[in-house]
Write an enzyme that holds these catalytic residues in place. Structure first.
Site, PDB file in Angstrom:
ATOM      1  N   TYR A  87      51.478  66.757  71.078  1.00 42.40           N
ATOM      2  CA  TYR A  87      51.656  66.317  72.463  1.00 42.40           C
ATOM      3  C   TYR A  87      50.276  66.366  73.116  1.00 42.40           C
ATOM      4  O   TYR A  87      49.836  67.403  73.602  1.00 42.40           O
ATOM      5  CB  TYR A  87      52.659  67.216  73.181  1.00 42.40           C
ATOM      6  N   ASP A 146      53.729  62.225  71.082  1.00 42.68           N
ATOM      7  CA  ASP A 146      53.284  61.551  72.299  1.00 42.68           C
ATOM      8  C   ASP A 146      51.775  61.767  72.383  1.00 42.68           C
ATOM      9  O   ASP A 146      51.313  62.830  72.788  1.00 42.68           O
ATOM     10  CB  ASP A 146      54.002  62.149  73.506  1.00 42.68           C
ATOM     11  N   HIS A 175      60.523  58.201  77.946  1.00 44.06           N
ATOM     12  CA  HIS A 175      60.104  57.754  76.615  1.00 44.06           C
ATOM     13  C   HIS A 175      61.325  57.379  75.777  1.00 44.06           C
ATOM     14  O   HIS A 175      62.407  57.945  75.954  1.00 44.06           O
ATOM     15  CB  HIS A 175      59.356  58.868  75.873  1.00 44.06           C
TER      16      HIS A 175
END
Length: 262
Positions: free
Chosen positions: A107, A150, A253
């Site tokens: 992330y 991500d 998302h």
């Protein structure tokens, strides 16, 4: 043995426990990598996920912020994490499957609103994070590895709704794209999603600020699946499950999938 993997920034695993369960029931990936769990590890609702067959979890958590987790039907060994840029954040975890493949779940920091490290500390942290990723991949060249997560950057012109309008917007600025590219090159990583879907606009994130995200379709591809060259050829079936963005109280998302014949 083939396995299907998905990556999804869930934007609070406790708030969206039901959505995670729905995805696990309807799509049944063998492995689900989550980011932005926003939960201490002990409060991740594993009982419900375990009941759906996801009996293995490795995770790093924080109260209210960040957090990464790997839920798996397959045995997976926790092989550690890295605190890139020394932020003290739960932003990376790695797990090794019995077939020897290592899965890295990342992330990457979002980077704030202004793409200038002189006035925005968060943007500098993002660039430093990517630089340390690059240096690690240079020093310890990954093999039989998959990187998902991500990454908070849409690198290609067709990874955003308007290349021209987003050139000065954090997530698509040239310096971010350059830093992500350097990290990718250092590890020899292959962008599996674009290997499978080489042409056309492709998004995995749509802002909450858009009153009709689907019709406006002002998306960005911030979520990625990469693989090292030694196993990238075994990857196929990439897809982004766009409809999940339209579920009730969704994450902003959508999950990204790929299958590996390993």
């Amino acid at each position: 043995m083939p396995f299907t993997l998905a990556t999804w920034n869930i934007n609070s695993v406790r708030l969206r426990e039901g959505l995670v369960a729905d995805l696990l029931e309807t799509e049944a990936p063998d492995i689900l990598c989550l980011q932005e769990c926003k939960s201490p590890v002990e409060k991740i609702p594993m009982e419900r996920f375990r009941a759906l067959g996801y009996t293995h979890m490795i995770a790093r958590g924080q109260k209210g912020y960040n957090g990464v987790a790997i839920l798996s039907k397959m045995p997976i060994e926790d092989v550690g994490d890295k605190d890139f840029a020394s932020l003290g954040h739960a932003r990376h975890i790695a797990g090794r499957l019995e077939n020897g493949a290592t899965i890295h779940n990342f992330y990457v920091p979002a980077g704030g609103d202004k793409p200038d490290r002189e006035v925005n500390e968060k943007f500098g942290q993002k660039l430093d994070y990517l630089t340390e990723m690059r240096d690690w991949f240079h020093a310890e060249r990954p093999e039989r590895a998959i990187l998902v997560g991500d990454l908070n950057i849409a690198p290609r012109e067709d990874d955003v709704w308007s290349h021209k309008q987003l050139l000065k917007v954090v997530s698509h600025t040239p310096i971010e794209v350059e830093h992500l590219g350097a990290a990718q090159e250092a590890g020899g990583w292959v962008d599996v999603t674009r290997k499978d879907i080489p042409e056309g606009q492709l998004y995995s994130w749509w802002s909450y600020r858009s009153p009709d995200w689907d019709a406006a379709d002002k998306g960005r591809r911030l979520d990625h699946v990469w693989a090292t060259p030694d196993i990238a050829g075994a990857a196929h079936g990439s897809r982004i499950l766009r409809e999940v963005r339209g579920w009730t109280q969704p994450s902003d998302h959508a999950p990204v999938f790929a299958t590996f014949d390993l």
